[in-house]
Design a protein around this motif. Structure first.
Motif, short mmCIF file in Angstrom:
data_model
loop_
_atom_site.label_atom_id
_atom_site.label_comp_id
_atom_site.label_asym_id
_atom_site.label_seq_id
_atom_site.Cartn_x
_atom_site.Cartn_y
_atom_site.Cartn_z
N TYR A 1 -69.48 -22.46 -7.09
CA TYR A 1 -69.23 -21.44 -5.89
C TYR A 1 -68.74 -22.18 -4.69
CZ TYR A 1 -70.13 -18.11 -2.40
OH TYR A 1 -70.19 -17.47 -1.00
N GLU A 2 -69.16 -23.41 -4.59
CA GLU A 2 -68.58 -24.24 -3.41
C GLU A 2 -67.01 -24.43 -3.58
OE1 GLU A 2 -70.79 -27.70 -0.95
OE2 GLU A 2 -70.15 -28.31 -3.09
N ALA B 1 -69.05 -12.91 -15.12
CA ALA B 1 -69.25 -13.93 -16.33
C ALA B 1 -69.90 -15.21 -15.66
CB ALA B 1 -67.90 -14.49 -16.71
N ALA B 2 -69.45 -15.52 -14.40
CA ALA B 2 -70.08 -16.58 -13.71
C ALA B 2 -71.57 -16.49 -13.42
CB ALA B 2 -69.29 -17.23 -12.59
N VAL B 3 -71.80 -15.24 -12.99
CA VAL B 3 -73.19 -15.25 -12.58
C VAL B 3 -74.15 -15.01 -13.83
CG1 VAL B 3 -74.59 -13.52 -11.39
CG2 VAL B 3 -72.57 -14.43 -10.35
N ALA C 1 -75.03 -8.97 -8.34
CA ALA C 1 -74.73 -10.24 -7.61
C ALA C 1 -73.26 -10.34 -7.53
CB ALA C 1 -75.42 -11.23 -8.59
N ALA C 2 -72.47 -10.32 -8.41
CA ALA C 2 -70.93 -10.50 -8.48
C ALA C 2 -70.44 -9.41 -7.57
CB ALA C 2 -70.49 -10.35 -9.98
N ALA C 3 -70.63 -8.19 -7.40
CA ALA C 3 -70.37 -7.30 -6.64
C ALA C 3 -70.46 -7.54 -5.10
CB ALA C 3 -70.73 -5.63 -6.69
N LEU C 4 -71.78 -8.16 -4.87
CA LEU C 4 -72.22 -8.63 -3.44
C LEU C 4 -71.20 -9.73 -3.00
CD1 LEU C 4 -75.96 -8.06 -3.73
CD2 LEU C 4 -74.32 -6.82 -2.27
N VAL C 5 -70.91 -10.72 -4.04
CA VAL C 5 -70.18 -11.90 -3.76
C VAL C 5 -68.95 -11.41 -3.53
CG1 VAL C 5 -69.29 -14.13 -4.42
CG2 VAL C 5 -71.73 -13.51 -4.58
N LEU D 1 -78.50 -20.90 -1.28
CA LEU D 1 -79.35 -20.14 -1.94
C LEU D 1 -79.10 -20.30 -3.35
CD1 LEU D 1 -81.19 -17.83 -1.90
CD2 LEU D 1 -79.21 -16.29 -1.76
N ILE D 2 -77.88 -20.35 -3.92
CA ILE D 2 -77.71 -20.72 -5.38
C ILE D 2 -78.17 -21.74 -5.95
CG2 ILE D 2 -75.82 -20.68 -7.15
CD1 ILE D 2 -74.13 -19.06 -5.30
N ARG D 3 -78.00 -22.77 -5.04
CA ARG D 3 -78.61 -24.25 -5.37
C ARG D 3 -80.12 -24.10 -5.52
NH1 ARG D 3 -77.00 -30.11 -3.11
NH2 ARG D 3 -78.16 -31.25 -4.88
#
Length: 193
Positions: A84-85, A133-135, A150-154, A186-188
């Protein structure tokens, strides 16, 4: 097809990208693009049908390349937060390349043209699929959020952030970049807890 003829559509797309970045969709004309590409106007109509087809082909061309890049990046064997970074880093490249401007111009054009809207939404769906796919690898730890949510929010955060960055106010641009990068923490935290 001769080598020169085979390169003509790409030459036209590159010229269209330059013209679109310089003047925006509303002021874009096929004549200006033909002049910038050094080709007869008839070549634009032959290859793309007109202004709308040209710009949609440009968006599709750029989108395909960048979605492939994202798929490769998210397929890497690294924690999701690191991937994500990297996506946040790619945003800077995409702004500099003009892709974000072209996409946002086409989103705006889609507000009054359903054909443009349908194609833009199809392109955005390809980004949504990459994010889902990533999430999905961390879905079990996202609490009530599905991978799709989650993908839609990102994805929507990036789209809205890109629009704000393009408005040109540096304080808003800083806020957007900071907010998007704050998700790394947050993801970490989710992955490591």
């Amino acid at each position: 097809m001769s080598e020169r003829t085979a390169g003509t559509p790409i030459q036209i797309l590159e010229a269209a990208r330059g013209c679109l970045l310089a003047e925006g969709y509303a002021k874009l004309s096929t004549r200006k693009v033909a002049d910038a590409a050094g080709v007869p106007l008839s070549q634009i109509h032959y290859h793309f049908g007109g202004k709308q087809g040209l710009v949609l082909a440009l968006l599709d061309h750029e989108n395909t390349r960048l979605v492939d890049r994202q798929q490769r990046m998210y397929a890497a064997d690294a924690p999701l937060w690191k991937r994500y970074e990297q996506a946040c880093d790619f945003l800077e490249d995409d702004i500099a390349s003009g892709y974000v401007r072209v996409l946002q111009e086409m989103i705006a054009a889609g507000w009054s043209d359903t054909k443009v809207a349908q194609q833009v939404l199809a392109l955005l769906q390809s980004w949504q699929a990459v994010l889902e796919a990533a999430v999905s690898s961390t879905e079990a730890r996202l609490g009530p959020l599905t991978a799709e949510d989650a993908a839609a929010l990102v994805g929507m955060s990036f789209l809205g952030g890109e629009a704000l960055i393009l408005l040109g106010d540096e304080s808003w641009a800083r806020r957007v970049r900071t907010a998007l990068r704050s998700l790394v923490k947050l993801i970490r935290h989710i992955e490591e807890s």
